[in-house]
Design a protein around this motif. Structure first.
Motif, PDB file in Angstrom:
ATOM      1  N   THR A 147      -7.489  -3.142   7.344  1.00  0.00           N
ATOM      2  CA  THR A 147      -7.588  -1.581   7.745  1.00  0.00           C
ATOM      3  C   THR A 147      -6.749  -0.968   7.105  1.00  0.00           C
ATOM      4  OG1 THR A 147      -7.149  -2.229   9.750  1.00  0.00           O
ATOM      5  CG2 THR A 147      -6.490  -0.541   9.868  1.00  0.00           C
ATOM      6  N   CYS A 148      -6.902   0.969   6.358  1.00  0.00           N
ATOM      7  CA  CYS A 148      -7.111   1.904   5.849  1.00  0.00           C
ATOM      8  C   CYS A 148      -5.721   2.655   6.428  1.00  0.00           C
ATOM      9  CB  CYS A 148      -6.282   1.600   4.489  1.00  0.00           C
ATOM     10  SG  CYS A 148      -8.205   2.722   4.689  1.00  0.00           S
ATOM     11  N   ASP A 149      -4.705   2.809   5.802  1.00  0.00           N
ATOM     12  CA  ASP A 149      -4.120   4.497   6.459  1.00  0.00           C
ATOM     13  C   ASP A 149      -5.879   6.032   6.433  1.00  0.00           C
ATOM     14  OD1 ASP A 149      -4.139   4.817   3.609  1.00  0.00           O
ATOM     15  OD2 ASP A 149      -1.922   5.962   3.556  1.00  0.00           O
ATOM     16  N   GLU A 150      -5.192   7.149   5.846  1.00  0.00           N
ATOM     17  CA  GLU A 150      -6.453   7.919   6.078  1.00  0.00           C
ATOM     18  C   GLU A 150      -6.400   8.140   4.706  1.00  0.00           C
ATOM     19  OE1 GLU A 150      -4.106   8.180   8.606  1.00  0.00           O
ATOM     20  OE2 GLU A 150      -4.913   7.841  10.815  1.00  0.00           O
ATOM     21  N   ILE A 151      -5.554   8.402   3.372  1.00  0.00           N
ATOM     22  CA  ILE A 151      -6.407   8.624   2.460  1.00  0.00           C
ATOM     23  C   ILE A 151      -6.152   7.401   1.238  1.00  0.00           C
ATOM     24  CG2 ILE A 151      -5.593  10.613   2.466  1.00  0.00           C
ATOM     25  CD1 ILE A 151      -3.037  10.370   1.622  1.00  0.00           C
ATOM     26  N   GLY A 152      -5.918   6.008   2.221  1.00  0.00           N
ATOM     27  CA  GLY A 152      -6.188   4.483   1.477  1.00  0.00           C
ATOM     28  C   GLY A 152      -4.532   4.473   0.394  1.00  0.00           C
ATOM     29  N   ARG A 153      -3.674   4.701   0.591  1.00  0.00           N
ATOM     30  CA  ARG A 153      -2.651   4.035  -0.189  1.00  0.00           C
ATOM     31  C   ARG A 153      -2.465   3.251   0.338  1.00  0.00           C
ATOM     32  NH1 ARG A 153       1.220   8.413   2.192  1.00  0.00           N
ATOM     33  NH2 ARG A 153       0.517   7.987   4.305  1.00  0.00           N
ATOM     34  N   ARG A 154      -2.202   3.168   1.544  1.00  0.00           N
ATOM     35  CA  ARG A 154      -1.698   1.331   2.685  1.00  0.00           C
ATOM     36  C   ARG A 154      -2.733   0.431   2.894  1.00  0.00           C
ATOM     37  NH1 ARG A 154       4.182   4.034   5.188  1.00  0.00           N
ATOM     38  NH2 ARG A 154       4.691   4.382   2.535  1.00  0.00           N
ATOM     39  N   HIS A 155      -3.926  -0.827   2.793  1.00  0.00           N
ATOM     40  CA  HIS A 155      -4.213  -0.866   3.341  1.00  0.00           C
ATOM     41  C   HIS A 155      -3.604  -3.104   2.897  1.00  0.00           C
ATOM     42  CE1 HIS A 155      -8.516  -0.666   3.312  1.00  0.00           C
ATOM     43  NE2 HIS A 155      -8.240  -1.494   3.572  1.00  0.00           N
ATOM     44  N   VAL A 156      -4.691  -3.694   3.985  1.00  0.00           N
ATOM     45  CA  VAL A 156      -4.344  -4.488   4.734  1.00  0.00           C
ATOM     46  C   VAL A 156      -5.782  -5.300   4.603  1.00  0.00           C
ATOM     47  CG1 VAL A 156      -3.193  -6.617   5.194  1.00  0.00           C
ATOM     48  CG2 VAL A 156      -1.537  -4.758   5.210  1.00  0.00           C
ATOM     49  N   TRP A 157      -5.829  -6.206   4.421  1.00  0.00           N
ATOM     50  CA  TRP A 157      -7.523  -6.955   4.755  1.00  0.00           C
ATOM     51  C   TRP A 157      -6.945  -8.665   4.473  1.00  0.00           C
ATOM     52  CZ3 TRP A 157      -7.049  -4.020  -0.034  1.00  0.00           C
ATOM     53  CH2 TRP A 157      -7.490  -4.952  -1.092  1.00  0.00           C
ATOM     54  N   VAL A 158      -8.252  -9.333   5.519  1.00  0.00           N
ATOM     55  CA  VAL A 158      -8.921 -10.521   5.395  1.00  0.00           C
ATOM     56  C   VAL A 158     -10.040 -10.990   4.673  1.00  0.00           C
ATOM     57  CG1 VAL A 158      -8.723 -12.479   7.002  1.00  0.00           C
ATOM     58  CG2 VAL A 158      -7.600 -10.312   7.767  1.00  0.00           C
ATOM     59  N   ALA A 159     -10.210 -11.916   3.927  1.00  0.00           N
ATOM     60  CA  ALA A 159     -11.474 -12.093   3.296  1.00  0.00           C
ATOM     61  C   ALA A 159     -11.441 -13.208   3.903  1.00  0.00           C
ATOM     62  CB  ALA A 159     -10.639 -12.392   1.751  1.00  0.00           C
ATOM     63  N   GLY A 164     -14.549 -19.751   6.909  1.00  0.00           N
ATOM     64  CA  GLY A 164     -14.077 -18.827   8.284  1.00  0.00           C
ATOM     65  C   GLY A 164     -12.665 -18.344   7.075  1.00  0.00           C
ATOM     66  N   PRO A 165     -11.610 -17.745   7.381  1.00  0.00           N
ATOM     67  CA  PRO A 165     -10.826 -16.937   6.422  1.00  0.00           C
ATOM     68  C   PRO A 165     -10.185 -18.001   4.982  1.00  0.00           C
ATOM     69  CG  PRO A 165      -9.942 -16.658   8.877  1.00  0.00           C
ATOM     70  CD  PRO A 165     -11.305 -18.203   8.840  1.00  0.00           C
ATOM     71  N   ARG A 166      -9.625 -17.427   4.784  1.00  0.00           N
ATOM     72  CA  ARG A 166      -9.489 -17.775   2.994  1.00  0.00           C
ATOM     73  C   ARG A 166      -7.974 -16.788   2.401  1.00  0.00           C
ATOM     74  NH1 ARG A 166     -14.435 -16.951  -0.688  1.00  0.00           N
ATOM     75  NH2 ARG A 166     -15.960 -18.951   0.149  1.00  0.00           N
ATOM     76  N   THR A 167      -7.726 -15.947   2.634  1.00  0.00           N
ATOM     77  CA  THR A 167      -6.905 -14.957   2.504  1.00  0.00           C
ATOM     78  C   THR A 167      -6.199 -13.436   2.724  1.00  0.00           C
ATOM     79  OG1 THR A 167      -7.535 -14.205   0.612  1.00  0.00           O
ATOM     80  CG2 THR A 167      -7.474 -15.717   0.211  1.00  0.00           C
ATOM     81  N   VAL A 168      -5.245 -13.316   2.480  1.00  0.00           N
ATOM     82  CA  VAL A 168      -4.687 -11.812   3.511  1.00  0.00           C
ATOM     83  C   VAL A 168      -4.562 -11.148   2.098  1.00  0.00           C
ATOM     84  CG1 VAL A 168      -3.322 -10.296   4.652  1.00  0.00           C
ATOM     85  CG2 VAL A 168      -4.432 -13.234   5.715  1.00  0.00           C
ATOM     86  N   THR A 169      -4.490  -9.657   2.222  1.00  0.00           N
ATOM     87  CA  THR A 169      -4.134  -9.385   1.158  1.00  0.00           C
ATOM     88  C   THR A 169      -3.398  -7.988   1.013  1.00  0.00           C
ATOM     89  OG1 THR A 169      -5.846  -9.990  -0.714  1.00  0.00           O
ATOM     90  CG2 THR A 169      -5.306  -7.947  -1.057  1.00  0.00           C
ATOM     91  N   PHE A 170      -2.450  -7.613   0.868  1.00  0.00           N
ATOM     92  CA  PHE A 170      -1.901  -6.536   0.531  1.00  0.00           C
ATOM     93  C   PHE A 170      -1.618  -5.989   0.329  1.00  0.00           C
ATOM     94  CE2 PHE A 170      -0.221  -9.573   3.473  1.00  0.00           C
ATOM     95  CZ  PHE A 170       0.261  -9.084   4.775  1.00  0.00           C
ATOM     96  N   ALA A 171      -2.185  -4.429  -0.269  1.00  0.00           N
ATOM     97  CA  ALA A 171      -2.164  -3.311  -1.518  1.00  0.00           C
ATOM     98  C   ALA A 171      -1.838  -1.832  -0.879  1.00  0.00           C
ATOM     99  CB  ALA A 171      -3.743  -3.203  -1.698  1.00  0.00           C
ATOM    100  N   THR A 172      -0.935  -1.608  -2.008  1.00  0.00           N
ATOM    101  CA  THR A 172      -0.630  -0.298  -1.940  1.00  0.00           C
ATOM    102  C   THR A 172      -0.094   0.677  -2.897  1.00  0.00           C
ATOM    103  OG1 THR A 172       1.240   0.766  -0.463  1.00  0.00           O
ATOM    104  CG2 THR A 172       2.043  -0.997  -1.910  1.00  0.00           C
ATOM    105  N   ARG A 173      -0.261   1.934  -2.674  1.00  0.00           N
ATOM    106  CA  ARG A 173       0.352   2.509  -3.749  1.00  0.00           C
ATOM    107  C   ARG A 173       1.418   2.873  -4.280  1.00  0.00           C
ATOM    108  NH1 ARG A 173       2.574   8.057  -4.278  1.00  0.00           N
ATOM    109  NH2 ARG A 173       1.743   9.350  -5.639  1.00  0.00           N
ATOM    110  N   LEU A 174       2.182   2.638  -4.822  1.00  0.00           N
ATOM    111  CA  LEU A 174       3.466   2.134  -4.818  1.00  0.00           C
ATOM    112  C   LEU A 174       4.605   2.728  -5.295  1.00  0.00           C
ATOM    113  CD1 LEU A 174       2.978  -0.683  -8.022  1.00  0.00           C
ATOM    114  CD2 LEU A 174       3.611  -1.312  -5.657  1.00  0.00           C
ATOM    115  N   GLY A 175       3.930   4.618  -5.577  1.00  0.00           N
ATOM    116  CA  GLY A 175       4.891   5.272  -5.464  1.00  0.00           C
ATOM    117  C   GLY A 175       5.379   6.249  -4.088  1.00  0.00           C
TER     118      GLY A 175
END
Length: 263
Positions: A147-159, A164-175
């Protein structure tokens, strides 16, 4: 098979997820005999599928992308954007593509479902992935769901792989980040209701915020340096799977087992 989503989409919304996929899964796409990727639930406009093709072909030039939507009107609207390597099909979780995809990306699809439905959807999609092949070193296809916000600044996903599930990634525009726990509102459906005391993901975000606060002196060197220091401190207690090269992108990836819901 599935439910029609709101269809909300924007150009460049999934750039963080796409860049991670290209880095983490590019080798699998290159070695595959038929490197098919699926953009599942691309929404009311086909931008994310068009962008996925472009970004994957920078690392795996033979990649083909199929955009899949359960709403027929959206599929027809996307037809004019078809080109070599990119087609659109009507369907859902059954994945109306031949063979076994090497990648399935499902962004902002399961957010409207009940938490209890997620595991069955994951199993269905993982069963369609290209299998692992120990002879070649292949780990098989990859499902990336988040899931991410409307303009892709914050995003978390499962791979997830075929197993089955392997990892969870947290990604963000740091500013745009005040504290790491700002990402909690973008947790995928499997985790968002588990951000409560006693659950691993809650403990992880708590520790993330504490490490971020402790790294405050690094803010004078910029948000990126503060994030890198924060994640480096997290590695003492959490199984972080990536390295500073990814941290510099405003990312951190943790093993699924460390964050999986209890019970």
């Amino acid at each position: 098979m599935g439910t029609v989503t709101r269809g909300t989409t924007n150009p460049n919304r999934l750039r963080r997820m796409d860049r991670w996929i290209a880095a983490a899964h590019g080798a699998e796409l290159r070695r595959a005999g038929d490197p098919v990727a699926v953009d599942l639930g691309y929404g009311a406009a086909p931008w994310t599928a068009v962008e996925l093709l472009h970004r994957l072909r920078t690392v795996a030039p033979r990649t083909r992308v199929t955009g899949v939507e359960i709403e027929p009107v959206r599929v027809e609207a996307a037809r004019p954007y078809e080109r070599e390597g990119l087609v659109f099909r009507h369907g859902g979780f059954e994945l109306p593509v031949a063979g076994r995809p090497v990648l399935v990306r499902a962004a902002n699809v399961l957010r409207q479902y009940d938490e209890a439905e997620v595991a069955a959807v994951w199993r269905r999609l993982c069963a369609r992935l290209a299998p692992a092949d120990p002879a070649t070193g292949s780990r098989g296809g990859l499902l990336v769901e988040g899931t991410c916000d409307e303009i892709g600044r914050r995003h978390v996903w499962v791979a997830l792989g075929p197993e089955g599930p392997r990892t969870v990634t947290f990604a963000t525009r740091l500013g745009s980040l005040e504290r790491p726990s700002d990402l909690a509102e973008r947790l995928p459906k499997a985790l968002i209701h588990r951000n409560v005391p006693g659950e691993p993901v809650h403990a992880f975000l708590r520790d993330f915020d504490r490490a971020w606060a402790a790294a405050a002196p690094y803010a004078s060197y910029g948000a990126r340096q503060r994030w890198i220091r924060t994640v480096r401190d997290l590695t003492a207690d959490w199984p972080v799977t990536d390295a500073p090269g990814r941290w510099r992108q405003g990312e951190v990836t943790v093993r699924w087992e460390a964050l999986a819901p209890r019970g």
